[in-house]
Design a protein around this motif. Structure first.
Motif, PDB file in Angstrom:
ATOM      1  N   PRO A   1       0.813  -1.074   0.196  1.00  0.00           N
ATOM      2  CA  PRO A   1       0.016   0.031  -0.033  1.00  0.00           C
ATOM      3  C   PRO A   1       0.887   1.180  -0.046  1.00  0.00           C
ATOM      4  CG  PRO A   1      -0.799  -1.588   1.562  1.00  0.00           C
ATOM      5  CD  PRO A   1       0.332  -2.107   1.069  1.00  0.00           C
TER       6      PRO A   1
ATOM      7  N   SER B   1      -2.779   2.715  -0.763  1.00  0.00           N
ATOM      8  CA  SER B   1      -3.586   1.975  -1.819  1.00  0.00           C
ATOM      9  C   SER B   1      -2.667   1.075  -2.575  1.00  0.00           C
ATOM     10  CB  SER B   1      -4.518   2.552  -2.891  1.00  0.00           C
ATOM     11  OG  SER B   1      -5.417   3.568  -2.079  1.00  0.00           O
ATOM     12  N   LYS B   2      -2.936  -0.239  -2.763  1.00  0.00           N
ATOM     13  CA  LYS B   2      -2.172  -1.115  -3.729  1.00  0.00           C
ATOM     14  C   LYS B   2      -2.244  -0.945  -5.221  1.00  0.00           C
ATOM     15  CE  LYS B   2      -0.564  -5.217  -2.348  1.00  0.00           C
ATOM     16  NZ  LYS B   2      -0.634  -6.551  -1.964  1.00  0.00           N
TER      17      LYS B   2
ATOM     18  N   ASP C   1       5.427   4.514   0.690  1.00  0.00           N
ATOM     19  CA  ASP C   1       4.847   3.610   1.667  1.00  0.00           C
ATOM     20  C   ASP C   1       4.609   4.330   2.869  1.00  0.00           C
ATOM     21  OD1 ASP C   1       7.184   3.453   2.834  1.00  0.00           O
ATOM     22  OD2 ASP C   1       7.844   1.294   2.068  1.00  0.00           O
TER      23      ASP C   1
END
Length: 525
Positions: A283, A307-308, A331
């Motif tokens: 994420p 979010s990924k 990250d």
């Protein structure tokens, strides 16, 4: 820990080739029973190889003309390594099939062979590798032979042997570190080995090849990514080159993974919008930069949510322009990665989906499919068969298509695209703000002289002829392409064209007045 050296490998290969040679040359077809629709079939397995000793098949004498065949009854299950068939010159087919089976009703394996020019003892010889297949019966069949008479002197079937199979056992992943791991496993026979490894079980790559043969294997792979799940599959290769693939296992390297892009792509690019999809391994927060090529990158969007993956749409870009974009991912620990990519926005065809008037009409007595005459196809953007409009007979009547742009525009370019098999040698271009008062802009525009050849990008991939006309910023609402009566219909291919014209598309580009892009960004998901 037992090891087999290169010298041992050579010894094993010698044993395999020469120690087993007495089995390979054994002809297990000798004196065996033969059944089928050939005459004098005992000659096929009597051991006499001569042009004067043969079995034959004659189309005139046999009722079943669809298939010519004979079956050698081996009497017991045997492994078959290869087969030789001796044909008489001028009496052999171009190709034939061999089937191996355990009964006469279900054949387990089929092999197809061609008859070449190799000769032995005055006969044409064809040889076939049967891959050490086991069976009770061997069937030789010929279909659709161009010869009415076939003659075979002998068939030799060479015995194989049961083969030992390699098993992979006791697989373990040991000594897992941030950037490396070791894989340990055993094989039931001495083999070389390697592993297939990757971040997806569907995208494994070969790695860690051994140079010698062993029963117990230990392979270490480096340059891995920390904190990442990998999938690994052991592979063994025996001294005969046969490959045994093991199960797919998975493991995770140690440490906290750094952010990485799995994907960053553009899609659904239009003159004024762009879709972006990105995906990462962990994420991240995302920042998007974009600019016209040659100008400094500008931050246009930040996402504070971790979010990924994300899908974005960017609105209010400008047509037919080179852009550069960059995404920076961060990250939760502040680690960053970035990737830069360029794209070109689509051209703005102001004729797209606009109304068309004209004489590209369907004539029921000449064409079978009335749908092909739909004039809307000229501005639908489709360059395949279903997007092409047909004219009537240009030899006896004038043809034309006029596009209503919906408003008066300053025009930069008009592009006229015909299918390359049926296009006019030339055409005229008219402009106007009233359909009844159209004036010529340019006459006798040569398709042969100025058209370039292209191909559509669809499944069929039609050849096209395209002419681009510089409109010199002339203003108009209507654009008319006119093909005068008697114009020659040409073909870009080596055959006579039909009396019909196939108009694929008319595209109109206005003089650019789009201003600066605004870059309005929205998250789709």
């Amino acid at each position: 820990m037992r090891r087999v050296t290169i010298l041992s490998l050579l010894f094993l290969v010698n044993i395999f080739i020469f120690g087993a040679s007495n089995k390979i040359i054994e002809n297990i077809a000798l004196k065996k029973q033969v059944i089928g629709n050939f005459s004098d079939m005992p000659n096929l397995t009597d051991g006499v190889i001569s042009p004067s000793n043969y079995a034959e098949f004659s189309i005139k004498k046999v009722k079943n003309k669809d298939e010519q065949f004979f079956i050698v009854v081996l009497g017991h299950a045997s492994y078959i390594r290869s087969i030789k068939v001796y044909w008489l010159k001028d009496y052999h087919p171009d190709q034939y099939s061999i089937e191996i089976g355990k009964n006469l009703f279900n054949w387990d394996k089929k092999f197809n062979f061609r008859v070449g020019n190799e000769e032995e003892s005055g006969l044409v010889v064809s040889k076939g590798d049967i891959e050490n297949t086991a069976g009770f019966f061997v069937k030789v069949s010929i279909r659709d032979s161009k010869k009415d008479l076939l003659r075979i002197s002998e068939i030799e079937i060479f015995k194989g042997h049961p083969e030992e199979k390699v098993d992979i056992q006791n697989f373990k992943v040991i000594n897992i570190k941030e950037y490396s791991a070791t894989f340990q496993f055993d094989t039931s026979l001495p083999t070389t080995a390697y592993v297939r490894i990757g971040e997806s079980p569907h995208a494994l790559k070969d790695s860690g090849f051994e140079l010698d043969i062993y029963n117990d294997h230990k392979i270490t792979i480096g340059n891995l990514l920390k904190g990442t799940r990998f999938y690994v599959q052991p592979v063994a290769v025996d001294v005969n080159g046969r490959i045994k693939m093991g199960q797919v296992y998975n493991f995770k390297t140690k440490g906290i993974p750094l952010p990485r892009f799995y994907n960053f792509e553009f899609y659904n690019i239009t003159p004024f919008t762009l879709n972006i999809f990105w995906e990462a391994n962990v994420p991240c927060r995302m920042e998007l930069f974009i600019s016209q090529k040659g100008t400094p990158l500008k931050s246009v969007f930040k996402s504070e949510k971790l979010s990924k993956k994300q899908r974005l749409i960017i609105e209010k870009i400008i047509p037919q322009t080179d852009f550069v974009s960059k995404i920076v991912l961060t990250d939760k620990n502040g680690n960053q990665t970035e990737e830069e990519k360029g794209f070109i926005s689509s051209e703005h065809n102001i004729a797209f989906k606009q109304k068309v008037y004209g004489s590209f009409l369907f004539r029921e007595n000449q064409l079978r499919t009335p749908d092909l005459a739909n004039l809307g196809r000229i501005t639908d953007g489709n360059l395949e068969v279903e997007g092409i409009a047909l004219s009537g007979n240009v030899y006896s009547q004038e043809q034309g298509a006029s596009i209503d742009l919906g408003d008066v525009y300053s025009l930069k370019t008009v592009r006229v695209i015909f299918r390359a098999v049926d296009f006019p040698s030339q055409f005229d271009l008219y402009l106007g703000n009233d359909l009844k008062k159209m004036k010529p802009f340019k006459k006798k525009i040569s398709m042969k002289k100025f058209a370039k050849s292209t191909a559509s990008q669809g499944m069929i991939g039609l050849l096209l002829k395209e002419v681009s006309i510089d409109m010199k910023n002339r203003k108009a609402r209507y654009v008319l392409v006119k093909i005068p009566k008697g114009t020659k219909v040409d073909s870009g291919l080596p055959f006579t064209p039909s009396p019909f014209l196939q108009l694929a598309e008319i595209k109109v580009m206005k003089t650019p007045d789009y201003g600066e892009p605004q870059y309005i960004v929205k998250i789709i998901e």
